[in-house]
Scaffold this motif. Structure first.
Motif, short mmCIF file in Angstrom:
data_model
loop_
_atom_site.label_atom_id
_atom_site.label_comp_id
_atom_site.label_asym_id
_atom_site.label_seq_id
_atom_site.Cartn_x
_atom_site.Cartn_y
_atom_site.Cartn_z
N GLY B 323 53.15 -36.76 12.94
CA GLY B 323 52.71 -35.68 13.15
C GLY B 323 53.99 -34.14 13.79
N SER B 324 54.23 -35.12 14.54
CA SER B 324 55.69 -34.24 15.36
C SER B 324 56.44 -33.73 14.36
CB SER B 324 56.35 -35.26 16.04
OG SER B 324 55.65 -35.75 17.26
N MET B 325 57.11 -32.44 14.74
CA MET B 325 58.24 -32.41 13.43
C MET B 325 59.71 -31.98 13.95
SD MET B 325 57.30 -27.87 11.52
CE MET B 325 56.12 -28.27 10.90
N LEU B 326 60.58 -32.27 13.52
CA LEU B 326 62.19 -31.84 13.98
C LEU B 326 62.29 -30.24 13.26
CD1 LEU B 326 63.81 -35.51 13.36
CD2 LEU B 326 62.53 -34.49 15.59
N ILE B 327 62.71 -28.98 14.02
CA ILE B 327 63.19 -28.08 13.85
C ILE B 327 64.60 -28.07 13.77
CG2 ILE B 327 60.84 -27.49 13.36
CD1 ILE B 327 62.14 -25.68 16.21
N GLY B 328 65.52 -27.06 13.14
CA GLY B 328 66.59 -26.61 13.92
C GLY B 328 66.54 -25.51 14.92
N PRO B 329 67.87 -25.34 15.15
CA PRO B 329 67.54 -24.05 16.25
C PRO B 329 67.65 -23.35 16.04
CG PRO B 329 70.27 -24.89 16.39
CD PRO B 329 68.98 -25.87 14.99
N ASP B 330 67.83 -22.63 14.76
CA ASP B 330 67.81 -21.04 14.17
C ASP B 330 66.17 -20.80 13.70
OD1 ASP B 330 70.31 -20.78 14.54
OD2 ASP B 330 70.96 -21.49 13.05
N HIS B 331 65.50 -19.17 13.09
CA HIS B 331 64.85 -19.16 13.01
C HIS B 331 63.72 -20.39 12.93
CE1 HIS B 331 66.96 -17.09 9.39
NE2 HIS B 331 67.74 -18.23 9.57
N LEU B 332 63.51 -20.01 14.26
CA LEU B 332 62.39 -21.00 14.91
C LEU B 332 61.00 -21.12 14.44
CD1 LEU B 332 63.43 -20.83 18.83
CD2 LEU B 332 63.38 -22.65 17.27
N PRO B 333 59.97 -21.52 14.43
CA PRO B 333 58.41 -21.52 14.56
C PRO B 333 57.41 -21.42 15.51
CG PRO B 333 59.34 -23.98 14.22
CD PRO B 333 60.83 -22.79 14.68
N GLY B 334 55.98 -20.96 15.04
CA GLY B 334 55.62 -20.66 15.73
C GLY B 334 54.72 -21.72 16.45
N ALA B 335 53.80 -22.14 18.04
CA ALA B 335 53.17 -23.19 18.13
C ALA B 335 51.85 -22.75 18.49
CB ALA B 335 54.23 -23.77 19.07
N SER B 336 50.79 -23.03 18.70
CA SER B 336 49.72 -22.50 18.74
C SER B 336 48.68 -23.22 18.39
CB SER B 336 49.80 -20.77 18.65
OG SER B 336 48.54 -20.09 18.82
N ASN B 337 47.54 -22.91 19.38
CA ASN B 337 46.21 -23.83 19.16
C ASN B 337 45.40 -22.79 18.65
OD1 ASN B 337 45.72 -22.97 21.85
ND2 ASN B 337 44.99 -24.47 22.22
N GLU B 338 45.69 -20.88 18.35
CA GLU B 338 44.71 -20.02 18.15
C GLU B 338 45.60 -19.97 17.45
OE1 GLU B 338 42.96 -18.82 19.61
OE2 GLU B 338 42.81 -19.17 21.50
N LEU B 339 45.11 -19.54 15.85
CA LEU B 339 45.40 -19.41 14.73
C LEU B 339 45.15 -18.61 13.98
CD1 LEU B 339 45.73 -23.11 13.26
CD2 LEU B 339 47.43 -21.33 14.25
N HIS B 340 45.76 -17.53 12.75
CA HIS B 340 45.48 -16.57 12.27
C HIS B 340 45.68 -16.95 10.64
CE1 HIS B 340 44.68 -12.22 12.51
NE2 HIS B 340 43.73 -12.50 11.11
N ALA B 341 44.42 -16.94 9.85
CA ALA B 341 45.10 -16.76 8.45
C ALA B 341 44.12 -16.50 6.95
CB ALA B 341 44.56 -19.07 8.56
N GLU B 342 44.32 -16.76 6.23
CA GLU B 342 43.70 -16.30 4.43
C GLU B 342 43.07 -17.73 4.52
OE1 GLU B 342 45.24 -12.51 2.63
OE2 GLU B 342 46.79 -13.95 2.82
N VAL B 343 41.85 -17.90 4.31
CA VAL B 343 41.65 -19.05 3.38
C VAL B 343 40.97 -19.15 1.67
CG1 VAL B 343 41.69 -20.26 5.43
CG2 VAL B 343 39.13 -19.51 4.70
N CYS B 344 41.71 -19.70 1.12
CA CYS B 344 39.84 -19.45 0.25
C CYS B 344 38.96 -20.58 0.20
CB CYS B 344 41.01 -19.67 -1.41
SG CYS B 344 39.84 -20.12 -3.28
N TRP B 345 37.88 -20.34 0.18
CA TRP B 345 36.83 -21.74 0.25
C TRP B 345 35.50 -21.47 -0.83
CZ3 TRP B 345 35.49 -23.26 4.81
CH2 TRP B 345 34.64 -23.94 5.56
#
Lengths: 300, 453
Positions: B323-345
């Motif tokens: 569940g952890s993620m290793l990332i590179g120092p460039d092109h950083l991702p977001g980290a949040s518990n508030e998410l905004h998404a499109e869904v197909c139900w």
């Protein structure tokens, strides 16, 4: 100069390794179904690639029908030992003796009886997931099955009610008694399997290669002569140069006449083949929905 | 039994010449409405590319005698389940495989009925290319728009509009151009980069594998010709290293001193490239460390890239688990518990604000509550309806969620693997939604306090 490009076998390999590791990450008590056949030989190599240098974190399970080719069982036992894995074998004969599997009057084939034997083994060891080597190109019902194939507490597959499988996000959540069958080779074809065996220099049981064997003509196929269903006096028995293309029980596995003595020969033979692999399995020909019906009942 | 050959097992012969392997894999799906002829088209592709075997053709002939009045029905090749053959429909995604000397193909045949949109999402989520079938007599209908909208939502890089049954409109170029114009009316509102229109007849095989004598006005490739040559090498994201950790590899082998302390992080690279010696950040711990080794079964490698599966050994002993993620120092991702998404139900039990689910994102499963239904998309008009009371099965909409723990993510448009999630209903464990994340509002800060360097 690195090209950042994967060829098709590398693609299939990384997909399968990802699935194996998801199993290790999501399930408490997984098992890997290992028969010694070519598909499960690939599964073992993929397990090595997924989990080395650690031990493969699941035992190997085989349902022995009692009608296996002896070469296959010898290979199965030796390969499991070489990998340092724990091999669990459960026999249809024992399941019959214990009343777990009940043959119909006159039923010789052990094909159907594998099902209760497998389900009993799953209960005995409380396996929550079994990894199998089935491929979607083998058969039409399998062509519709997910990588993570949910089975209810009776081991049944419900093709109309499968979990949607999106991207590489597999839903492995289960309630007690339920079970998952996972098929990392879903997207592999027969040709991919042999090309992988060649690339990885994997050993396979000798019966995949050309050898001389006594065969009996039954139902439009050459079947191996065995003590289980001995030839009747009026049956056509010959000594032929053959190999097996797919291994089932000795009483139902069609032999193909072939001079192929190396993996490369087999690949050339498949490239030119005009019938599918399962065309040589009598158990799948019995009806159009034979595999679907067996899977609904809990088959691999 | 007599087996003349010794039973010892043989090594395979690696010196022998092997046939040239197809260079890569193209995954595509076919979609259309009920009688557009999807299964027939796939049957035709297999039949004309000589990918069918004699026993498959025999089986087709057998079922033709029973159910088809003697006519071979190419759709029976893919419709494998009993109910499908009985009802003449496709229930679920069927996967088919074939290869030409140029490429290997994985086909997901996805059904067109409106109630089976979830299967289309299933079949299309991993596709490089989507084929939308249109009946030349009917032109663009709601299903065509729905399927094209879903292909766009899933960011499938390539689209083919196969205008089928051209024989039934007299191979009219004018009809073909009309349908093309109908599509081009709504395509600008969607996010599809590459669209190809091909006039064909699946039933008769025109422009499927072989060029048709009936379309002198069409100078483009046949369907197979296009599938063999469409450029897919850049479909993977090679910017911004991402390794969602699947499994911690700890041999605990007391006999082998080299393995005694081995601790590697196994996973499939979901984006970018990683090199031995480079700095990586372990999230959510937020600790910077160095890649000591990239371990593979075939030996250590200097670099590895998406979508390879590897085991990364780090210089420092950091808190990393599944569940952890290793990332590179460039092109950083977001980290949040508030998410905004499109869904197909995807489930008959609809979605309302306030419901709780499990959310699986990469290798991480957390609890999530849906805090807001922002809007629902009308796939026929591509208009949105604000603040709907509910999303029902097959609805597409935009939602907000809050998760029990922050997740590390990218916008789906940037990275399909780190920008996607599924929702799982608690109790039944049904997969109820496919979600595509909007880009993060802010990225993780690289000058986090707890650095080990």
């Amino acid at each position: 100069m690195q090209s950042y490009h994967l060829d098709h076998l590398q693609h299939l390999e990384t997909e399968a390794i990802h699935i194996m590791r998801e199993v290790a990450g999501e399930f408490e008590r997984p098992a890997l179904l290992f028969s010694g056949g070519k598909d499960s030989i690939c599964l073992l190599r993929l397990a090595e690639k997924a989990f080395r240098p650690a031990d493969i974190p699941m035992p190997f399970l085989n349902v022995d029908t009692g009608h296996h080719f002896p070469e296959l069982n010898e290979f199965r036992d030796r390969r499991a030992k070489e990998l340092g894995g724990k091999l669990i074998v459960r026999k249809v004969e024992d399941a019959i003796a214990q009343g777990i599997a009940v043959p119909a009057p006159g039923e010789v084939s052990r094909n159907r009886l594998q099902i209760p034997t497998l389900l009993a083994a799953i209960e005995e060891f409380r396996f929550d997931c079994c990894i199998g080597g089935a491929r979607r190109d083998e058969e039409k019902a399998r062509a519709k099955e997910r990588f993570f194939s949910f089975r209810d507490s009776f081991g049944q597959w419900d093709p109309k009610n499968q979990r949607p499988e999106i991207w590489n996000l597999y839903n492995g959540r289960l309630n007690p008694g339920e079970n998952m069958r996972v098929f990392p080779l879903s997207n592999w074809t027969e040709m991919d399997v042999w090309e992988y065996i060649q690339r990885e220099k994997l050993e396979v049981p000798s019966i995949y290669f050309s050898h001389t064997r006594k065969a009996v003509r039954r139902g439009g196929q050459w079947l191996p002569v065995s003590d289980i269903v001995p030839p009747k006096p009026n049956e056509d028995v010959r000594e032929l140069v053959v190999r097996v293309r797919t291994i089932g029980d000795i009483i139902s596995t069609g032999l193909v006449e072939s001079p192929a003595t190396t993996t490369a020969d087999i690949i050339a033979e498949i490239a030119a083949a005009r019938v599918t692999e399962r065309g040589s399995r009598a158990d799948d020909k019995s009806s159009e929905a034979a595999m679907e019906d067996r899977k609904k009942a809990g088959y691999f | 039994m007599s087996v003349s050959q010794p039973t010892e097992l043989r090594q395979t012969n690696s010196e022998a010449p092997r046939p040239a392997l197809p260079v890569d894999i193209l995954r595509f799906n076919t979609c259309g409405s009920v009688d557009d002829g999807k299964s027939t088209l796939i049957g035709r592709l297999l039949y004309d590319s000589k990918s069918l075997m004699e026993d498959q053709i025999e089986a087709l002939e057998r079922s033709a005698d029973i159910t088809g009045g003697g006519q071979i029905n190419l759709a029976n090749l893919t419709d494998g389940l009993r109910a499908e053959r009985e009802q003449g429909i496709t229930i679920d995604v069927a996967y088919r495989y074939f290869a030409t000397p140029r490429r290997k193909f994985i086909i997901a045949d996805t059904p067109g009925h409106v109630q089976y949109t979830r299967n289309m999402v299933t079949g299309a989520s991993t596709a490089n290319l989507s084929i939308v079938l249109v009946d030349a007599r009917l032109g663009v209908i709601e299903q065509s728009r729905r399927h094209t909208a879903i292909a766009s939502l899933l960011r499938i890089p390539h689209l083919v509009v196969a205008v089928n049954k051209m024989d039934l409109v007299g191979w009219s170029e004018q009809r073909f151009l009309e349908i093309r114009a109908q599509f081009e009316e709504f395509l600008p509102r969607l996010d599809i980069k590459d669209v190809k229109f091909i006039p064909l007849s699946a039933l008769n095989g025109d422009n499927v594998v072989d060029p048709s004598p009936h379309t002198p006005w069409y100078s483009g490739p046949t369907l197979l010709g296009h599938l063999e040559t469409v450029h897919i090498a850049s479909d993977w994201n090679l910017q911004g290293f991402r390794l969602p950790v699947q499994w911690v590899n700890r041999p605990n082998n007391p006999k082998n001193p080299e393995l005694h302390d081995f601790r590697g992080f196994s996973g499939q690279i979901a984006g970018g490239i990683v090199r031995t010696g480079q700095k990586v950040i372990a999230l959510p711990a937020g600790i910077v460390t160095t890649v000591k080794q990239i371990w593979t079964y075939d030996g250590p490698v200097q670099e590895a890239f998406c979508p390879q599966s590897v085991t990364v050994v780090l210089e420092h002993d950091v808190d990393v688990s599944r569940g952890s993620m290793l990332i590179g120092p460039d092109h950083l991702p977001g980290a949040s518990n508030e998410l905004h998404a499109e869904v197909c139900w995807m489930h008959p039990r609809g979605l309302q604000a306030g419901r709780k689910y499990f959310l699986k994102h990469t290798t991480h499963t957390v609890q999530a509550v849906v805090t807001e239904l922002v809007h629902k998309l009308n796939v026929s008009t591509l208009e949105t309806e604000a603040a709907p009371a509910e999303l029902n099965v097959n609805d597409i909409g935009e939602i907000k969620l809050r998760t029990s723990k922050p997740i590390v993510f990218d916008g789906y448009g940037i990275n399909r693997l780190t920008g996607s999630f599924i929702l799982i209903e608690q109790g039944t464990n049904a997969t109820v939604a496919a979600g595509m994340l909007m880009p993060p509002r802010e990225v993780v800060k690289s000058e986090h306090g707890d650095y080990v360097i």
